[in-house]
Design a protein around this motif. Structure first.
Motif, PDB file in Angstrom:
ATOM      1  N   SER A 177       0.923  -1.168   0.047  1.00  0.00           N
ATOM      2  CA  SER A 177      -0.064   0.007  -0.011  1.00  0.00           C
ATOM      3  C   SER A 177       0.848   1.270  -0.015  1.00  0.00           C
ATOM      4  CB  SER A 177      -0.935  -0.005   1.337  1.00  0.00           C
ATOM      5  OG  SER A 177      -1.704  -1.024   1.380  1.00  0.00           O
ATOM      6  N   THR A 178       0.292   2.493  -0.118  1.00  0.00           N
ATOM      7  CA  THR A 178       0.722   3.726   0.030  1.00  0.00           C
ATOM      8  C   THR A 178      -0.171   4.397   0.911  1.00  0.00           C
ATOM      9  OG1 THR A 178      -0.040   4.215  -2.104  1.00  0.00           O
ATOM     10  CG2 THR A 178       2.125   3.743  -2.291  1.00  0.00           C
ATOM     11  N   THR A 179       0.343   5.526   1.423  1.00  0.00           N
ATOM     12  CA  THR A 179      -0.278   6.471   2.219  1.00  0.00           C
ATOM     13  C   THR A 179      -1.659   6.938   1.630  1.00  0.00           C
ATOM     14  OG1 THR A 179       1.683   6.955   3.458  1.00  0.00           O
ATOM     15  CG2 THR A 179      -0.083   8.434   3.785  1.00  0.00           C
ATOM     16  N   CYS A 181      -3.601   6.090  -1.038  1.00  0.00           N
ATOM     17  CA  CYS A 181      -4.523   5.222  -1.911  1.00  0.00           C
ATOM     18  C   CYS A 181      -5.752   4.948  -0.974  1.00  0.00           C
ATOM     19  CB  CYS A 181      -3.453   4.053  -2.111  1.00  0.00           C
ATOM     20  SG  CYS A 181      -4.295   2.447  -2.780  1.00  0.00           S
ATOM     21  N   ASP A 237       3.274  -0.617   4.058  1.00  0.00           N
ATOM     22  CA  ASP A 237       3.023   0.873   3.546  1.00  0.00           C
ATOM     23  C   ASP A 237       4.367   1.076   2.806  1.00  0.00           C
ATOM     24  OD1 ASP A 237       3.074   3.403   2.656  1.00  0.00           O
ATOM     25  OD2 ASP A 237       1.885   3.983   4.562  1.00  0.00           O
ATOM     26  N   THR A 269       5.266   3.778   1.002  1.00  0.00           N
ATOM     27  CA  THR A 269       5.452   5.115   0.507  1.00  0.00           C
ATOM     28  C   THR A 269       6.757   5.590   0.622  1.00  0.00           C
ATOM     29  OG1 THR A 269       3.117   5.606   1.443  1.00  0.00           O
ATOM     30  CG2 THR A 269       4.413   7.509   0.996  1.00  0.00           C
ATOM     31  N   PRO A 314      10.321   3.027  -1.834  1.00  0.00           N
ATOM     32  CA  PRO A 314       9.934   2.645  -3.083  1.00  0.00           C
ATOM     33  C   PRO A 314      10.818   1.467  -3.545  1.00  0.00           C
ATOM     34  CG  PRO A 314      11.116   4.647  -3.159  1.00  0.00           C
ATOM     35  CD  PRO A 314      10.671   4.233  -1.748  1.00  0.00           C
ATOM     36  N   THR A 329      -0.671   0.187  -6.409  1.00  0.00           N
ATOM     37  CA  THR A 329      -1.268   0.126  -5.435  1.00  0.00           C
ATOM     38  C   THR A 329      -2.799  -0.065  -5.029  1.00  0.00           C
ATOM     39  OG1 THR A 329      -0.892   2.242  -4.398  1.00  0.00           O
ATOM     40  CG2 THR A 329       0.681   0.748  -3.904  1.00  0.00           C
TER      41      THR A 329
END
Length: 148
Positions: free
Chosen positions: A65-67, A69, A95, A97, A100, A111
């Motif tokens: 995931s990313t923050t 998303c 996460d 973020t 990378p 994501t």
């Protein structure tokens, strides 16, 4: 008149692109077994992923995931509920973020992406986008039954 044709062409391309993206969202992809290697599969994983593998579970779902998303939040809810009601299944949200290089090492292009990993780090399937719980559970059954 040329402007109208350009507009129609642009709308057609956009509709086709939207259709293709929607059809790929949540698609479960079985992973072919890698050729045997001297090192264990977990040794080839990035450290943050290898650290979250649950040796007591048949399958660990690692959600990349990313923050910012929004679909990642929905995916977290779906996978957590699935793991809570399925013996031998664990869910971890990772996460990336600020990491990378982890996503790059795993060949994650968007994501959320969910990886289903065995305790030794072997990837058995991958879901790009928002997963469908029933289809994911069906795809995981052979891997969950193998250790039950």
């Amino acid at each position: 008149m040329t402007g109208a044709w350009v507009l129609l062409g642009t709308l057609a391309v956009a509709a086709l692109a939207g259709f293709l993206l929607k059809s790929r969202n949540g698609r479960i992809r079985q992973v072919r077994p890698a050729p045997e290697s001297v090192e264990a599969p977990a040794a080839r994983l990035p450290a943050p992923v290898a650290e979250v593998l649950d040796p007591a579970s048949a399958v660990t779902l690692v959600q990349i995931s990313t923050t910012f998303c929004a679909p990642c939040r929905h995916t977290r809810v779906i996978l957590s509920a699935l793991a809570d009601r399925t013996p031998g299944l664990t869910h971890v949200d990772l996460d990336v973020t600020n990491q990378p290089e982890v996503a790059q090492a795993l060949s994650v292009l968007r994501t959320p992406t969910t990886l289903a990993l065995t305790p030794d780090g072997r990837e058995v399937l991958r879901v790009s986008g928002l997963p469908k719980a029933a289809k994911l559970l069906e795809a995981l059954r052979p891997h969950l039954a193998a250790t039950a």
